[in-house]
Design an enzyme around this catalytic site. Structure first.
Site, mmCIF file in Angstrom:
data_model
loop_
_atom_site.group_PDB
_atom_site.id
_atom_site.type_symbol
_atom_site.label_atom_id
_atom_site.label_comp_id
_atom_site.label_asym_id
_atom_site.label_seq_id
_atom_site.Cartn_x
_atom_site.Cartn_y
_atom_site.Cartn_z
ATOM 1 N N LYS A 265 11.811 27.462 37.990
ATOM 2 C CA LYS A 265 11.886 28.215 36.744
ATOM 3 C C LYS A 265 10.686 27.943 35.836
ATOM 4 C CE LYS A 265 16.685 29.582 36.877
ATOM 5 N NZ LYS A 265 18.065 29.419 36.440
ATOM 6 N N ARG A 300 21.231 24.438 42.918
ATOM 7 C CA ARG A 300 20.803 25.737 43.465
ATOM 8 C C ARG A 300 19.281 25.748 43.590
ATOM 9 N NH1 ARG A 300 19.115 30.529 41.286
ATOM 10 N NH2 ARG A 300 19.854 32.446 42.273
HETATM 11 C C1 7PJ Z 1 20.884 31.029 38.274
HETATM 12 C C2 7PJ Z 1 21.771 31.839 38.975
HETATM 13 C C3 7PJ Z 1 21.358 29.800 37.715
HETATM 14 C C4 7PJ Z 1 23.500 30.341 38.650
HETATM 15 C C5 7PJ Z 1 19.842 32.791 38.907
HETATM 16 C C6 7PJ Z 1 16.367 32.347 39.175
HETATM 17 C C7 7PJ Z 1 17.123 33.337 38.382
HETATM 18 N N1 7PJ Z 1 23.076 31.501 39.176
HETATM 19 N N2 7PJ Z 1 21.102 32.944 39.369
HETATM 20 N N3 7PJ Z 1 22.679 29.507 37.937
HETATM 21 N N4 7PJ Z 1 19.668 31.629 38.252
HETATM 22 N N5 7PJ Z 1 24.775 29.969 38.812
HETATM 23 O O1 7PJ Z 1 16.818 31.805 40.183
HETATM 24 O O2 7PJ Z 1 15.203 32.081 38.743
HETATM 25 O O3 7PJ Z 1 20.655 29.025 37.056
HETATM 26 S S1 7PJ Z 1 18.601 33.998 39.169
#
Ligand code: 7PJ
Length: 323
Positions: A265, A300
């Site tokens: 990010k 994640r």
């Molecule tokens: C997240 C997500 C996060 C959860 C994205 C990216 C943006 N789902 N989906 N948490 N971020 N739960 O990966 O840069 O931080 S999309």
């Protein structure tokens, strides 16, 4: 009054009053002087699915199925590339695969439901057809997309809007009886980074998640099926992100598993001076280790092999007992 905030610790040996933080084999907290109800709430393990371990951080691999996430354009090629990516992540030790067909990056445009289904459901079906049994989550705000994904073999709903975008998603989730991740965001992807403001970001994100858990339960979702996420980068400045990461363990008091998504990010690029998102793996691994030490249940990430390797060493170093 602020909610109870356990101080997560990994140093060894542990004192007699140490209790596991949310069932962790690695992270503990001092329960000296803490009441029995809080002790039980903060120490209890949080199962996400019966097949997944509860005593170590799980790695969720990100499989983006958006036309811009692969260099080619064609649908069949995109499907094959996504399947290959999923297979590589499983081989690298991913515990969960997160399939997403709508970019929720700052400024991203909305994708019509039919397009989002056409991107994601075939990938999930292909993953299952290939014999991969790894749990799959569907990263969507939309009931129709979640329903199609669950039919294709998904096991978890991952909603960056915490049930605030599509009124039908709670019903789809409740009827399927699957876990759902409720993530905090301020604003929508299109506007969220314009000028995010909070009085006390940690307290406000905590209260928001507590309210969304109540809402989900009122809609028929079992409390034990709810995962929470402070939503790094979703309507947050660099100081907001850092405050949430420093205080991440407070969210254990919600009594739900914590998911953290910081991989590649913007704030990692800002702090490290690395402009290209694809070159932000080392900083992402550093944040993954930080989240692990705060007792997060799910991390994640884009870079599964690197994160799994880093966590293997972290686990060996923080595991109690054994010479
Ligand atoms: C997240 C997500 C996060 C959860 C994205 C990216 C943006 N789902 N989906 N948490 N971020 N739960 O990966 O840069 O931080 S999309």
């Amino acid at each position: 009054m602020n909610p109870f905030h356990p101080i997560p610790r990994t140093d060894l040996p542990r004192p007699p009053h140490a209790l596991p933080l949310a069932g962790s084999a690695h992270v503990w907290w001092s329960a000296a002087g803490v009441d029995a109800a809080t002790r039980a709430r903060v120490s209890a393990p949080r199962a996400i699915l019966p097949a997944l371990p509860v005593d170590r951080p799980l790695v969720m691999g990100i499989v983006n199925v958006t036309p811009d996430s692969f260099s080619d354009g064609g649908t069949a090629q995109t499907l094959e590339a996504a399947l290959a990516r999923a297979q590589a992540m499983v081989a690298a030790g991913a515990d969960i695969l997160d399939i997403g067909g709508e970019s929720t990056r700052p400024g991203a445009a909305e994708v019509p439901v039919a397009d989002e289904i056409a991107r994601t459901a075939p990938v999930i079906a292909a993953i299952r057809a290939a014999g991969i049994v790894t749990p799959v989550s569907i990263d969507t705000r939309k009931a129709g997309v979640a329903a199609a994904a669950l039919r294709a073999g998904a096991d978890i709903v991952n909603d960056v809007s915490a049930l605030s975008w599509d009124a039908d998603l709670a019903r789809v989730t409740a009827e399927a009886g699957v876990p759902i991740c409720l993530m905090h965001a301020q604003g929508t992807p299109q506007t969220m980074q314009a000028d995010p403001r909070y009085g006390d970001v940690l307290a406000e994100v905590y209260e928001y998640l507590a309210r969304r858990i109540d809402h989900a339960v009122a809609q028929g979702i079992a409390p034990g099926r709810i995962i929470t996420d402070p939503g790094i980068g979703f309507g947050k400045t660099l100081p907001h992100n850092l405050t949430l990461l420093r205080g991440l363990a407070r969210f254990h008091t919600l009594g739900a598993p914590i998911l953290l998504g910081a991989s590649r990010k913007r704030f990692i690029g800002t702090i490290s001076g690395v402009e290209a998102a694809a070159a932000r793996m080392p900083g992402s691994v550093a944040v993954a280790l930080w989240a692990a030490a705060q007792g997060a249940q799910v991390i994640r990430v884009h870079d599964v092999a690197e994160t799994v390797q880093a966590l293997a060493l972290w686990r060996a170093l923080t595991q109690e007992a054994g010479e």
